[in-house]
Design a protein around this motif. Structure first.
Motif, mmCIF file in Angstrom:
data_model
loop_
_atom_site.group_PDB
_atom_site.id
_atom_site.type_symbol
_atom_site.label_atom_id
_atom_site.label_comp_id
_atom_site.label_asym_id
_atom_site.label_seq_id
_atom_site.Cartn_x
_atom_site.Cartn_y
_atom_site.Cartn_z
ATOM 1 N N GLU A 1 78.955 -71.025 -6.774
ATOM 2 C CA GLU A 1 78.251 -70.918 -8.041
ATOM 3 C C GLU A 1 79.188 -71.347 -9.153
ATOM 4 O O GLU A 1 80.340 -70.922 -9.214
ATOM 5 N N THR A 2 78.699 -72.214 -10.027
ATOM 6 C CA THR A 2 79.448 -72.636 -11.204
ATOM 7 C C THR A 2 78.669 -72.174 -12.431
ATOM 8 O O THR A 2 77.653 -71.492 -12.311
ATOM 9 N N GLU A 3 79.120 -72.579 -13.577
ATOM 10 C CA GLU A 3 78.448 -72.178 -14.815
ATOM 11 C C GLU A 3 76.978 -72.590 -14.829
ATOM 12 O O GLU A 3 76.107 -71.819 -15.213
ATOM 13 N N ARG A 4 76.683 -73.814 -14.370
ATOM 14 C CA ARG A 4 75.314 -74.323 -14.458
ATOM 15 C C ARG A 4 74.665 -74.638 -13.119
ATOM 16 O O ARG A 4 73.473 -74.946 -13.059
ATOM 17 N N LEU A 5 75.444 -74.568 -12.043
ATOM 18 C CA LEU A 5 74.964 -75.042 -10.744
ATOM 19 C C LEU A 5 75.168 -74.026 -9.630
ATOM 20 O O LEU A 5 76.058 -73.190 -9.705
ATOM 21 N N ILE A 6 74.362 -74.171 -8.601
ATOM 22 C CA ILE A 6 74.599 -73.508 -7.322
ATOM 23 C C ILE A 6 74.714 -74.622 -6.288
ATOM 24 O O ILE A 6 73.857 -75.515 -6.220
ATOM 25 N N LEU A 7 75.782 -74.589 -5.527
ATOM 26 C CA LEU A 7 75.990 -75.540 -4.436
ATOM 27 C C LEU A 7 75.709 -74.780 -3.150
ATOM 28 O O LEU A 7 76.388 -73.808 -2.851
ATOM 29 N N ARG A 8 74.678 -75.200 -2.442
ATOM 30 C CA ARG A 8 74.304 -74.510 -1.212
ATOM 31 C C ARG A 8 73.930 -75.525 -0.147
ATOM 32 O O ARG A 8 73.633 -76.680 -0.430
ATOM 33 N N TYR B 1 82.184 -77.048 6.851
ATOM 34 C CA TYR B 1 82.123 -77.654 5.522
ATOM 35 C C TYR B 1 81.221 -78.876 5.629
ATOM 36 O O TYR B 1 80.896 -79.340 6.725
ATOM 37 N N GLY B 2 80.823 -79.371 4.474
ATOM 38 C CA GLY B 2 79.953 -80.534 4.467
ATOM 39 C C GLY B 2 79.429 -80.793 3.072
ATOM 40 O O GLY B 2 80.077 -80.481 2.079
ATOM 41 N N VAL B 3 78.232 -81.333 3.018
ATOM 42 C CA VAL B 3 77.587 -81.695 1.759
ATOM 43 C C VAL B 3 76.580 -80.614 1.404
ATOM 44 O O VAL B 3 75.794 -80.190 2.246
ATOM 45 N N TRP B 4 76.643 -80.167 0.154
ATOM 46 C CA TRP B 4 75.705 -79.171 -0.356
ATOM 47 C C TRP B 4 74.557 -79.851 -1.097
ATOM 48 O O TRP B 4 74.706 -80.966 -1.585
ATOM 49 N N GLY B 5 73.500 -79.097 -1.271
ATOM 50 C CA GLY B 5 72.510 -79.450 -2.268
ATOM 51 C C GLY B 5 72.996 -78.916 -3.600
ATOM 52 O O GLY B 5 73.601 -77.838 -3.667
ATOM 53 N N VAL B 6 72.777 -79.655 -4.672
ATOM 54 C CA VAL B 6 73.152 -79.231 -6.019
ATOM 55 C C VAL B 6 71.891 -78.695 -6.690
ATOM 56 O O VAL B 6 70.930 -79.430 -6.901
ATOM 57 N N ILE B 7 71.927 -77.410 -7.005
ATOM 58 C CA ILE B 7 70.780 -76.732 -7.599
ATOM 59 C C ILE B 7 71.082 -76.431 -9.060
ATOM 60 O O ILE B 7 72.124 -75.848 -9.379
ATOM 61 N N ASN B 8 70.187 -76.830 -9.951
ATOM 62 C CA ASN B 8 70.290 -76.486 -11.363
ATOM 63 C C ASN B 8 69.903 -75.019 -11.506
ATOM 64 O O ASN B 8 68.780 -74.634 -11.162
ATOM 65 N N LYS B 9 70.825 -74.181 -11.964
ATOM 66 C CA LYS B 9 70.553 -72.743 -12.068
ATOM 67 C C LYS B 9 69.394 -72.438 -13.013
ATOM 68 O O LYS B 9 68.596 -71.542 -12.754
ATOM 69 N N GLU B 10 69.299 -73.187 -14.085
ATOM 70 C CA GLU B 10 68.272 -72.922 -15.082
ATOM 71 C C GLU B 10 66.864 -73.177 -14.527
ATOM 72 O O GLU B 10 65.963 -72.364 -14.708
ATOM 73 N N SER B 11 66.687 -74.295 -13.833
ATOM 74 C CA SER B 11 65.357 -74.653 -13.324
ATOM 75 C C SER B 11 65.122 -74.216 -11.879
ATOM 76 O O SER B 11 63.982 -74.094 -11.453
ATOM 77 N N GLY B 12 66.214 -74.035 -11.122
ATOM 78 C CA GLY B 12 66.094 -73.733 -9.701
ATOM 79 C C GLY B 12 65.821 -74.961 -8.847
ATOM 80 O O GLY B 12 65.613 -74.852 -7.642
#
Length: 180
Positions: free
Chosen positions: A11-18, A68-79
């Motif tokens: 989790e970052t300020e604006r993103l979730i990497l999952r 490890y690998g490649v995550w999806g980048v999720i915008n926290k605000e919109s989901g």
């Protein structure tokens, strides 16, 4: 902000990497199927539906085999899923690269930089990699700028998979020194 969540999510300020899920496929396929994004991928154009599915399968296999690998980048605000990023083993070089791609409608907002930096941090702090590289097509100025912003250093031009690229790298020691 950088927080490790369960299942190696970040989790970052604006993103979730999952981890990307099968439910993400339609959005993932539309992102990597966009010719503007695809021209920066090895194929040089948007991926077909079948090619996107094969890539998603390889991404999921990497997580299962390597943790490890490649995550999806999720915008926290919109989901919403807005791209992908993470760490990818390049067998031909025996090295791990940071890679990223953000949906065209989200360009220019710093998401690629935020996601790529978090991927580096995960690789160095959680996986203890000694070095992470970045590759960008020679004319991909935006990607080259992301690699520079996250601290990777240009080393050389090279050809891989019949593609001319700029090769950047960062060692864990350099990363740790930059964080002080």
């Amino acid at each position: 902000m950088f927080k490790i969540r369960k299942n190696n999510e970040v989790e970052t300020e604006r993103l979730i990497l999952r981890k990307l899920k099968n439910d993400d496929f339609e959005t993932f396929a539309s992102i990597v199927g966009d010719d503007e994004i695809g021209k920066q991928l090895p194929k040089g154009e948007g991926y077909t539906y079948e090619e996107a599915k094969r890539w998603l399968d390889r991404i999921q296999l990497s997580w299962n085999e390597n943790n490890y690998g490649v995550w999806g980048v999720i915008n926290k605000e919109s989901g919403n899923l807005i791209g992908y990023c993470g760490l990818n083993k390049i067998e031909e070089l025996d090295e791990v690269e940071v890679l990223y791609g953000i949906s065209k409608d989200m360009w220019g907002r710093g998401y690629a930089t935020e996601a790529a930096y978090s991927s580096l941090r995960f690789g160095f702090e959680q996986l203890n990699f000694e070095k992470i590289i970045g590759l960008a097509k020679i004319k991909n100025i935006a990607s080259i700028n992301v690699l520079k912003k996250i601290g990777l250093k240009y080393k050389k031009d090279m050809t891989i998979f019949r593609i001319d690229v700029k090769y950047f790298e960062l060692t864990r020691e350099e990363f740790n020194n930059s964080c002080k």
